[in-house]
Design an enzyme around this catalytic site. Sequence first.
Site, PDB file in Angstrom:
ATOM      1  N   TYR B  51       0.820  -1.220   0.091  1.00 51.70           N
ATOM      2  CA  TYR B  51      -0.083   0.004  -0.042  1.00 51.70           C
ATOM      3  C   TYR B  51       0.792   1.295   0.051  1.00 51.70           C
ATOM      4  O   TYR B  51       2.031   1.214   0.666  1.00 51.70           O
ATOM      5  CB  TYR B  51      -1.039   0.189   1.372  1.00 51.70           C
ATOM      6  CG  TYR B  51      -2.072  -1.029   1.227  1.00 51.70           C
ATOM      7  CD1 TYR B  51      -1.838  -2.481   1.363  1.00 51.70           C
ATOM      8  CD2 TYR B  51      -3.257  -0.643   0.815  1.00 51.70           C
ATOM      9  CE1 TYR B  51      -2.622  -3.237   1.220  1.00 51.70           C
ATOM     10  CE2 TYR B  51      -4.293  -1.744   0.859  1.00 51.70           C
ATOM     11  CZ  TYR B  51      -4.065  -2.861   1.118  1.00 51.70           C
ATOM     12  OH  TYR B  51      -4.929  -3.995   1.086  1.00 51.70           O
ATOM     13  N   GLU B  52       0.483   2.328  -0.455  1.00 51.70           N
ATOM     14  CA  GLU B  52       1.496   3.563  -0.786  1.00 51.70           C
ATOM     15  C   GLU B  52       1.602   4.192   0.296  1.00 51.70           C
ATOM     16  O   GLU B  52       2.581   4.893   0.458  1.00 51.70           O
ATOM     17  CB  GLU B  52       0.727   4.369  -1.704  1.00 51.70           C
ATOM     18  CG  GLU B  52      -0.653   5.129  -1.251  1.00 51.70           C
ATOM     19  CD  GLU B  52      -1.584   5.774  -2.356  1.00 51.70           C
ATOM     20  OE1 GLU B  52      -1.123   5.443  -3.469  1.00 51.70           O
ATOM     21  OE2 GLU B  52      -2.329   6.634  -2.102  1.00 51.70           O
ATOM     22  N   SER B  53       0.895   3.837   1.555  1.00 55.77           N
ATOM     23  CA  SER B  53       1.534   4.390   2.855  1.00 55.77           C
ATOM     24  C   SER B  53       3.082   3.978   3.171  1.00 55.77           C
ATOM     25  O   SER B  53       3.351   4.332   4.230  1.00 55.77           O
ATOM     26  CB  SER B  53       0.915   3.996   3.968  1.00 55.77           C
ATOM     27  OG  SER B  53       0.258   2.698   4.017  1.00 55.77           O
ATOM     28  N   GLY B  54       3.485   2.887   2.351  1.00 53.14           N
ATOM     29  CA  GLY B  54       4.807   2.381   2.870  1.00 53.14           C
ATOM     30  C   GLY B  54       4.729   0.729   3.241  1.00 53.14           C
ATOM     31  O   GLY B  54       5.922   0.361   3.647  1.00 53.14           O
TER      32      GLY B  54
END
Lengths: 286, 257
Positions: B51-54
């Site tokens: 997920y793009e939150s890392g």
Amino acid sequence: MARITSLAEAVQAAVHDGDTVAMEGFTHLIPHAAGHEIIRQKRKNLTLIRMTPDLIYDQMIGMGCAKKLVFSWGGNPGVGSLHRLRDAVEQGWPNALEIEEHSHAAMANAYEAGAAGLPLAVFRGYLGSDLPKVNKNIKRVTCPFTGEELAAVPAHRPDVAIIHALRADKAGNVLLEGVLGVQKEAVLAAKRSIVTVEEVVDDLGPRSLNAVVLPAWTIGYVSEVPGGAFPSYAQGYYARNNSFYKAWDNIARERDTFLAWMKENVLEKGPEAFAQHARKRAAAAE
Amino acid sequence: MMANYKPNEMMTVAAARALRNEDVCFVGIGQPSAAANLARLSHAPNVTLIYESGTLGTKPTVLPLSIGDGELCETALTTVSVPEMFRYWLQGGRISVGFLGGAQIDKYANLNTTVVGDYNKPKVRLPGGGGAPEIATSCGEIFIIMAQGKRSFVEKIDFFTSIGHGSGGDSRQKLGIKTKGPTRLITDLAIYQPDPETKEMIVTSIHPGVTREQIQENTGWTVRYAAQVAETPVPTAQELDILRELQARTARAHAAA
């Protein structure tokens, strides 16, 4: 060197009308208490930078703090629209809002370039997208070594960065864990900074040798505001309040319900109101 | 025979089946997240979800409401900063599949999540691109999951937020893009794949009980079909059980917060 002060004092000293302000926290650790304090101190004409405006900027925009928004994704995650942001863009209420729109990759690169003291960020991006047509700050540069065309955007160099973190020690060194977002980069890119924390402790405690710590000498002000990320969350302290994010959709949909909520929960309150959402650090982290 | 599943469930199941065990998948919130996690909980237990939150290699037990819920971080192999996520992992070419949705799509699978109407005087201001502009060009290939309708499946999108196959043919290559782009569009009615030459998304599989008339009624362009159109296999009892349990757990968790 970090000064440990009240949040009101920190905002008074570091945030001025007309400033460019970056309040970061990628879903996690969003500095909501600081946003409320800026609203109470009636700051105006701010240029607000944030990857995901989220509820914090929806509130600040709706209360008339902003003249411009620099962002990459302006929704209420998993819920829908940010109604105050939409009202400002679509109807100019409570004032017209200029927008500068990027992709996440551009915003993250721009913060990193700011932290690195560079004037621009270079990355492989925006290919085939219309965003460069509506944002004059998206340009293309040619790699002098390979000839590849790459995207370039100006570095973010905010006047002030504001983040929420888990804890600080008494010297003002700050610890971040969990979803890190672009908080470290935002603080290092900014001229001034405010960090709100769940708690100020004698010692930051057991942590990985590679834990993300912002040294006290990189920070302007540290303020202890337990619960200060609510309805966002603080890893190991309290969870994201997803039901509040859903409830915000109704609160913010109409101007009058929004204003009534802001009066009761922000204008007539102080940072201590966030303490009801605070939790002690989870035992596993001790 | 009455179907014992909803079109939305058929869509999620069909999307999940497209993911392979060896994929490294960049997951968007909402429908893509449900499909990606269904894949992980059924036929592709080793799929890597990002997920793009890392969060790298995350294994949430409930679906996140946002891309950065604590659940994603707590169940991840590791969590990196957002600049690192976009630079090393996405731009670095380490992600095989990007899973996207959108508000508007055209026949070349270009997506609009920015505005309806004119950009400077929008009828509806949508959230914007987020990670999509670079996900669309940096992931090895793209799966798109979207329910069909005349307002979303349109002849001409109002804004190119992220590119699919551009104006078709070799549009992507002309822009210097080296990845495949959208290889599957999974809807509540059918599965589309790009024509090898024109890159127009054409129907290759129709969900059980769906007619071509129904597909056309819910599409703003003249739909084309592959020479051989399959029927999408119905969701299995196991797929439906896993999906429904996942959604029930999620609803309980989000209500309790």
